[in-house]
Scaffold this motif. Structure first.
Motif, short mmCIF file in Angstrom:
data_model
loop_
_atom_site.label_atom_id
_atom_site.label_comp_id
_atom_site.label_asym_id
_atom_site.label_seq_id
_atom_site.Cartn_x
_atom_site.Cartn_y
_atom_site.Cartn_z
N LYS A 1 0.87 -1.23 0.01
CA LYS A 1 -0.09 -0.11 -0.20
C LYS A 1 0.94 1.25 0.05
O LYS A 1 0.54 2.27 -0.58
N VAL A 2 1.97 1.25 0.93
CA VAL A 2 2.85 2.37 0.89
C VAL A 2 3.62 2.71 -0.52
O VAL A 2 3.45 3.67 -1.01
N THR A 3 3.67 1.51 -1.37
CA THR A 3 4.59 1.68 -2.55
C THR A 3 3.46 2.08 -3.55
O THR A 3 3.71 3.24 -4.50
N LEU A 4 2.34 1.71 -3.51
CA LEU A 4 0.91 2.27 -4.27
C LEU A 4 0.96 3.71 -4.13
O LEU A 4 0.74 4.72 -4.97
N TYR A 5 0.88 4.22 -2.78
CA TYR A 5 0.93 5.80 -2.53
C TYR A 5 2.05 6.65 -2.92
O TYR A 5 1.84 7.68 -3.37
N LEU A 6 3.07 5.93 -2.75
CA LEU A 6 4.20 6.60 -3.40
C LEU A 6 4.43 6.68 -5.04
O LEU A 6 4.86 7.73 -5.60
N ILE A 7 3.65 5.92 -5.74
CA ILE A 7 3.46 5.99 -6.98
C ILE A 7 2.49 7.13 -7.47
O ILE A 7 2.78 7.93 -8.34
N VAL B 1 2.01 9.76 -5.44
CA VAL B 1 2.74 11.22 -5.04
C VAL B 1 3.85 11.33 -6.21
O VAL B 1 3.74 12.54 -6.79
N ASN B 2 4.16 10.56 -6.74
CA ASN B 2 5.31 10.67 -7.75
C ASN B 2 4.58 11.35 -9.21
O ASN B 2 4.92 12.16 -9.70
N LEU B 3 3.45 10.60 -9.64
CA LEU B 3 2.77 11.36 -10.63
C LEU B 3 2.10 12.76 -10.25
O LEU B 3 2.12 13.70 -10.87
N GLY B 4 1.62 13.01 -8.84
CA GLY B 4 1.35 14.43 -8.66
C GLY B 4 2.51 15.29 -8.51
O GLY B 4 2.42 16.49 -8.95
N LEU B 5 3.74 14.67 -7.95
CA LEU B 5 4.79 15.82 -8.34
C LEU B 5 5.31 16.12 -9.66
O LEU B 5 5.57 17.18 -9.78
N LEU B 6 5.16 15.06 -10.36
CA LEU B 6 5.48 15.43 -11.85
C LEU B 6 4.66 16.19 -12.45
O LEU B 6 4.76 17.42 -13.15
N LEU B 7 3.17 16.15 -12.09
CA LEU B 7 2.05 17.00 -12.51
C LEU B 7 2.46 18.71 -12.13
O LEU B 7 2.48 19.57 -12.93
N GLY B 8 2.63 18.61 -11.00
CA GLY B 8 3.25 19.99 -10.52
C GLY B 8 4.43 20.66 -11.00
O GLY B 8 4.23 21.86 -11.15
N TYR B 9 5.46 19.67 -11.14
CA TYR B 9 6.63 20.34 -11.69
C TYR B 9 6.28 20.67 -13.36
O TYR B 9 6.79 21.82 -13.73
N GLY B 10 5.62 19.76 -13.96
CA GLY B 10 5.36 20.44 -15.27
C GLY B 10 4.40 21.56 -15.43
O GLY B 10 4.90 22.33 -16.06
N LEU B 11 3.57 21.86 -14.44
CA LEU B 11 2.86 22.99 -14.53
C LEU B 11 3.66 24.18 -14.01
O LEU B 11 3.50 25.23 -14.58
N ASP C 1 3.19 -8.52 -8.83
CA ASP C 1 2.93 -7.03 -9.25
C ASP C 1 3.66 -6.40 -10.41
O ASP C 1 3.76 -5.14 -10.22
N GLY C 2 3.98 -7.16 -11.37
CA GLY C 2 4.78 -6.61 -12.37
C GLY C 2 3.70 -5.31 -13.24
O GLY C 2 4.59 -4.55 -13.81
N TYR C 3 2.44 -5.42 -13.22
CA TYR C 3 1.81 -4.42 -13.43
C TYR C 3 2.15 -3.09 -13.18
O TYR C 3 1.81 -1.87 -13.68
N LEU C 4 2.62 -2.83 -11.85
CA LEU C 4 2.99 -1.87 -11.27
C LEU C 4 4.21 -1.04 -11.86
O LEU C 4 4.37 0.26 -11.40
N ILE C 5 4.91 -1.66 -12.66
CA ILE C 5 6.11 -1.12 -13.31
C ILE C 5 5.67 -0.04 -14.31
O ILE C 5 6.30 0.99 -14.54
N TYR C 6 4.75 -0.19 -14.98
CA TYR C 6 4.07 0.57 -15.95
C TYR C 6 4.19 2.01 -15.47
O TYR C 6 4.50 2.71 -16.43
#
Length: 97
Positions: free
Chosen positions: A17-23, A25-35, A72-77
């Motif tokens: 679950k922590v790994t899923l939340y970190l993913i 957060v990663n996408l949110g950080l990239l969105l904020g960075y891009g904006l 959980d190989g699908y989490l790599i994408y």
């Protein structure tokens, strides 16, 4: 191989679950960075970019361990997609500067 075995299956679920939340957060950080990328000066661009690259490396290592350990190989994408987006943002910002 006994060292890789988890004695507490509840701990494995919590780490998953922590790994899923970190993913997420990663996408949110990239969105904020891009904006905010056009408004960043060089003094803030370099440290923020380095921190994002380091965070991406940590997430990639964590995903490698998680996907290797279970089905959980699908989490790599999303992690690979986030890495590609970060590369495109960095290259695009360097070329336009």
């Amino acid at each position: 191989m006994a060292a890789n075995r988890v004695d507490n299956p509840g701990l494995g679920r919590i780490l998953h679950k922590v790994t899923l939340y970190l993913i997420l957060v990663n996408l949110g950080l990239l969105l904020g960075y891009g904006l905010q990328l056009p408004a960043l000066g060089l003094g803030s661009f370099v440290p923020i970019s380095l921190l994002l690259v380091l965070y991406q490396l940590v997430i990639t290592r964590l995903m490698y361990l998680e996907a290797r350990r279970s089905n959980d190989g699908y989490l790599i994408y999303p992690v690979v997609l986030a890495g590609l987006i970060l590369c495109l943002l960095l290259v695009g910002s360097v070329l336009t500067s």
